[in-house]
Design a protein around this motif. Structure first.
Motif, PDB file in Angstrom:
ATOM      1  N   ILE A 312       0.875  -1.187   0.000  1.00  0.00           N
ATOM      2  CA  ILE A 312       0.000   0.000   0.000  1.00  0.00           C
ATOM      3  C   ILE A 312       0.907   1.230   0.000  1.00  0.00           C
ATOM      4  O   ILE A 312       2.054   1.177   0.463  1.00  0.00           O
ATOM      5  CB  ILE A 312      -0.971   0.055   1.208  1.00  0.00           C
ATOM      6  N   ASN A 382      -7.425   0.539   2.883  1.00  0.00           N
ATOM      7  CA  ASN A 382      -6.071   0.036   2.636  1.00  0.00           C
ATOM      8  C   ASN A 382      -6.006  -1.477   2.783  1.00  0.00           C
ATOM      9  O   ASN A 382      -5.357  -2.169   1.985  1.00  0.00           O
ATOM     10  CB  ASN A 382      -5.085   0.681   3.616  1.00  0.00           C
ATOM     11  N   LYS A 385      -7.322  -3.674  -0.061  1.00  0.00           N
ATOM     12  CA  LYS A 385      -6.425  -3.807  -1.215  1.00  0.00           C
ATOM     13  C   LYS A 385      -5.591  -5.086  -1.141  1.00  0.00           C
ATOM     14  O   LYS A 385      -5.091  -5.562  -2.168  1.00  0.00           O
ATOM     15  CB  LYS A 385      -5.507  -2.595  -1.303  1.00  0.00           C
TER      16      LYS A 385
END
Length: 433
Positions: A312, A382, A385
């Motif tokens: 990330i 986040n 992902k």
């Protein structure tokens, strides 16, 4: 379907105690939607009744200042609970309860040293909103008197105000043709000491006499101090089995259940002692909020590792945001001891160790802050992902300490046992209804 009154549940529990099938109900302070979800999923899977306990600082009328938990007032609080039950397919027993209702129970009312008449009127206004929203249990607590700071409010005043408030609530409930509700009363503010059986029985007898004169119902629960006390994020008191057992027997003698407050952070041995001591219900609140804060911090640590791994681009600022707002809330003062109670926000900000401790204590008071919510959303985004469901982790993390209480309090399967006992008692004509 007609809801089983909480008073019937407690009567059934008292009968089950006589049969060696004791259970201690768990009163849960509803700090967030995540906590509601965790509670309902556990109750669905383990078949036990839920009690959600909300203080006036947490949930109250908008015109009285609302509540710090999700900005809930009574109506939106009940709606959120009903919606969550539906969302997780829970169709069992649950009860919405007022914790510490009555005069001076909002911090601002006590700090303003409102006169008795005004404080009582505001307490009544809040109770009426509880009743109209569909609360099942009201704690009548006139023991927090700003004119008696550091002292125990005289028993005469406690009883007089308790009866006045119950009479008001019953009149308003009946005038609206609403279902029966239960009442919880107490002799003094929980402070980690012990309630003597002599004072406890005196209180019950005098209350019974005064309520009887007006044709008012006896309470469902009477609070007794068993030695529990929460400070910081630990159980700072010392549970006294002998005293708890004697108080429970005294309460049962008059057909009511012993309610214990400050039941957070208890070890397994103490939790297991609740069954033979016949404590009917225990309240736990800040512990579950603290556990949710800890869950966010663990995910924040994970985020930092994901940044290092290049998975990330930028981590959320959830930890720093929670920390700053927790310290600025100043709600941690309630849980501190000694000189630290009076430390300034600036002094704490300069002390990294103490700042982190304050975050642990008071992070949950900030969950409704817009900046905090934005950072939690970024945290979840986040994690998505990399195929991690952060919200699910938080819910499961909160379940862990609740599950400890469920197991030690003999709550598994208790809804079925309770309803069976109620049905059996009705058939036998013993009056549990």
């Amino acid at each position: 379907m007609k809801k089983t009154p909480i008073k019937s549940v407690v009567k059934a529990l008292l009968e089950l105690q006589n049969e060696g099938k004791s259970t201690t109900l768990l009163g849960i302070g509803p700090m967030s939607h995540n906590l509601l979800q965790a509670s309902f999923e556990l109750a669905r899977d383990y078949d036990f009744p839920l009690m959600f306990i909300a203080s006036r600082n947490q949930v109250d009328m908008d015109e009285l200042g609302g509540g710090y938990v999700n900005s809930w007032n009574q109506q939106t609080f009940v709606k959120a609970i009903r919606n969550m039950a539906k969302d997780v397919n829970f169709d069992g027993l649950y009860y919405v309860c007022r914790d510490h209702g009555g005069p001076w129970q909002r911090d601002n009312e006590r700090n303003a040293h409102l006169p008795v008449k005004e404080a009582m009127e505001l307490g009544k206004k809040s109770y009426l909103a509880d009743i109209e929203a569909g609360f099942d249990l009201l704690m009548i607590d006139p023991t927090k008197d700003p004119f008696e700071r550091g002292k125990v409010v005289p028993l005469k005043d406690v009883i007089e105000r308790t009866v006045e408030l119950i009479e008001y609530c019953e009149q308003e409930r009946k005038s609206r043709n609403l279902p029966e509700i239960g009442y919880e009363v107490g002799t003094e503010e929980t402070n980690g000491g012990l309630t003597s059986t002599e004072v406890y029985e005196t209180f019950i007898l005098r209350l019974q006499e005064e309520l009887g004169k007006k044709g008012l119902p006896m309470p469902t629960f009477i609070v007794g101090q068993t030695g529990t006390l929460v400070r910081r994020t630990i159980q700072a008191g010392k549970f006294n089995f002998k005293n708890a057992f004697e108080l429970a027997q005294m309460a049962k003698k008059y057909g009511v259940g012993l309610k214990e407050h400050n039941g957070d952070y208890l070890d397994d041995v103490t939790l297991l002692e609740h069954i033979p001591s016949n404590i009917t219900a225990t309240n736990v609140a800040p512990q579950y909020g603290t556990e949710e804060t800890r869950a966010y911090l663990k995910l924040a640590d994970l985020e930092q590792k994901l940044v290092k791994h290049g998975l990330i681009e930028e981590a959320s600022r959830v930890k720093d945001t929670l920390l700053v707002h927790a310290i600025k809330s100043e709600r941690w003062r309630k849980w501190m001891e000694g000189d630290q109670v009076n430390l300034s926000v600036e002094e704490i900000m300069k002390d990294d160790t103490l700042s982190l401790e304050i975050l642990d204590i008071a992070g949950h008071y900030t969950f409704n802050n817009d900046e905090v919510k934005a950072e939690i959303d970024k945290l979840y985004e986040n994690l998505r992902k990399v195929n991690i469901d952060g919200q699910r982790f938080v819910v499961e993390y909160i379940k862990r300490p609740i599950r400890d209480y469920v197991e030690c309090f003999n709550l598994k399967g208790s809804s079925t046992r309770i309803l069976s006992k109620i049905q059996s008692s009705q058939l036998q004509g013993t009056g549990v209804n």
